[in-house]
Scaffold this active site. Structure first.
Site, mmCIF file in Angstrom:
data_model
loop_
_atom_site.group_PDB
_atom_site.id
_atom_site.type_symbol
_atom_site.label_atom_id
_atom_site.label_comp_id
_atom_site.label_asym_id
_atom_site.label_seq_id
_atom_site.Cartn_x
_atom_site.Cartn_y
_atom_site.Cartn_z
ATOM 1 N N ASN A 121 -3.627 1.230 5.843
ATOM 2 C CA ASN A 121 -4.367 2.278 6.550
ATOM 3 C C ASN A 121 -4.182 2.085 8.050
ATOM 4 O O ASN A 121 -3.514 1.139 8.490
ATOM 5 C CB ASN A 121 -5.850 2.235 6.149
ATOM 6 N N LYS A 122 -4.785 2.965 8.823
ATOM 7 C CA LYS A 122 -4.623 2.968 10.282
ATOM 8 C C LYS A 122 -4.785 1.584 10.879
ATOM 9 O O LYS A 122 -5.668 0.822 10.464
ATOM 10 C CB LYS A 122 -5.654 3.942 10.867
ATOM 11 N N ASP A 133 -3.390 5.186 3.455
ATOM 12 C CA ASP A 133 -2.081 5.851 3.439
ATOM 13 C C ASP A 133 -1.263 5.437 2.236
ATOM 14 O O ASP A 133 -0.357 6.149 1.808
ATOM 15 C CB ASP A 133 -1.315 5.528 4.716
ATOM 16 N N ARG A 190 7.697 10.497 8.508
ATOM 17 C CA ARG A 190 6.785 9.342 8.639
ATOM 18 C C ARG A 190 6.918 8.498 7.370
ATOM 19 O O ARG A 190 6.823 9.028 6.263
ATOM 20 C CB ARG A 190 5.330 9.804 8.836
ATOM 21 N N GLY A 227 -2.643 12.282 8.692
ATOM 22 C CA GLY A 227 -3.510 11.932 7.569
ATOM 23 C C GLY A 227 -2.714 12.100 6.287
ATOM 24 O O GLY A 227 -2.040 13.136 6.100
ATOM 25 N N ALA A 228 -2.783 11.086 5.417
ATOM 26 C CA ALA A 228 -1.870 11.035 4.271
ATOM 27 C C ALA A 228 -1.869 12.312 3.397
ATOM 28 O O ALA A 228 -0.800 12.904 3.170
ATOM 29 C CB ALA A 228 -2.159 9.785 3.453
#
Ligand code: MRU
Length: 355
Positions: free
Chosen positions: A258-259, A248, A102, A60-61
């Site tokens: 995002n995801k 993100d 990441r 999670g960002a």
């Protein structure tokens, strides 16, 4: 690395507390074990924090950002340097290790740069060590406050009896506490409105079923789980009134990263005229990059070829496994931040948020 269980810690801020710093040690929930076990891991070496980010122990960002900051605090404590220059060199090396974990969530670079700036301002080794630790601790506390502010702004967009779809986990577990998208959901419930949540499973690593369903149940919020493939069905049936997701990275143009799977949810929401909201702190905005500059993290094939460690695909199958996708601004209704709500045209409204 040891495991501890501290029920008290999870109750902080009336929702789960994902990361903490106690007695010069970083403590975090091991999210790979959820929902079966609520276990904590402790780290005193920044390399272990970097591995935890890589392996999704913490994800999670905003949570990755604060973990990076605490990683640098550990690196400061680990450094044997006797001079300011030596310490800055050690911190620079640690920054690189943490940064390379990441690539998509911009909060990581934001947090690392903020801590490096604090370090550079310090006058000698002891003051730098102290100020780096204090800055990381402050960042963790600010994260919760930021989410609460975001929640207050966002709650105004929701009505009694809304059924809200969310994807992935943008909750307490993706932050230090309270959450971004789930923070808005929490704030809406706290404002007295009756709401229901539909959470997508979020293949391949199931942040929706393992984490979002877990934390909403933990807080007593009505949540139903659907397979990712059921999004079109529930929207066409009129079972969803609004969508809210985290991010993100958000560009100055309103492009939202995002995801993986967020883009297709936004497309189906548009087809059914369902508002699509994004909730993210200002630390998630990247005002410099263009879409072609953003690196989408590609993760290992085994996340797709197995479910919960059990093989579900033939050996040696080719796999494409991007962790994130991009939702273009024309599919985004509003972006909720701690500084207010950005509405289209986003180039203007996002610029205003930073003024
Ligand atoms: O791969 P993950 O689990 O780190 O991905 C997380 C997401 O995509 C979240 O939606 C995003 O970070 C927002 S978190 C407040």
């Amino acid at each position: 690395m040891t495991n501890i269980f501290d029920e008290q810690l999870t109750k902080t801020h009336s929702s789960l507390r994902t990361i903490d710093w106690k007695n010069n040690i970083v403590i975090m929930i091991d999210q790979t074990k959820l929902p079966n076990k609520l276990e904590y891991v402790e780290f005193s070496d920044y390399h272990d924090v970097a591995n935890a980010i890589k392996n999704l122990v913490v994800r999670g960002a905003p949570a990755i950002g604060v973990s990076g900051a605490f990683g640098l605090a550990l690196a400061a404590l680990q450094s044997k340097a006797k001079t300011k220059e030596g310490l800055l060199e050690d911190l620079g090396k640690a920054r690189k290790v943490l940064f390379e974990t990441r690539p998509t969530a911009v909060n990581l670079a934001w947090a690392l740069d903020r801590i490096m700036m604090v370090a550079k301002e310090g006058k000698d080794v002891p003051t730098i060590k102290e100020s780096v630790i204090n800055a990381a601790k402050k960042m963790a506390e600010e994260d919760v406050q930021t989410n609460k502010k975001m929640g207050k702004h966002g709650a105004e967009l929701f009505e009694n009896n809304d059924t809200i779809m969310t994807h992935c986990n943008a909750g307490a577990l993706a932050t230090v506490g309270y959450g971004t998208a789930l923070g808005v959901i929490r704030a809406t419930k706290e404002s007295g409105k009756q709401i229901k949540v539909i959470a997508t499973e979020t293949r391949p690593v199931m942040q929706g079923s393992r984490l979002t369903a877990f934390e909403l149940k933990h807080d007593g919020i009505d949540v139903s789980l659907i397979a990712d493939t059921a999004v079109g069905y529930v929207m066409a049936k009129g079972l969803v009134t609004k969508v809210i997701v985290g991010a993100d990275r958000i560009l100055r143009t309103g492009h939202v990263y995002n995801k993986i799977g967020t883009y297709q949810i936004a497309l189906i929401a548009r087809q059914h005229k369902i508002p699509f909201y994004v909730a993210a702190p200002l630390s998630t905005f990247d005002l410099k990059s263009n879409p072609e500059d953003v690196i989408i993290e590609q993760r290992k094939a085994s996340e797709v070829t197995a479910v919960a460690g059990k093989k579900t695909a033939p050996d040696d199958i080719g796999v494409i496994n991007p962790a994130f996708d991009m939702t273009p601004p024309e599919l985004v209704t509003y972006i909720i931040t701690e500084a207010g709500i950005a509405k289209p045209p986003f180039v203007e409204s996002i610029k205003k948020l930073f003024e």
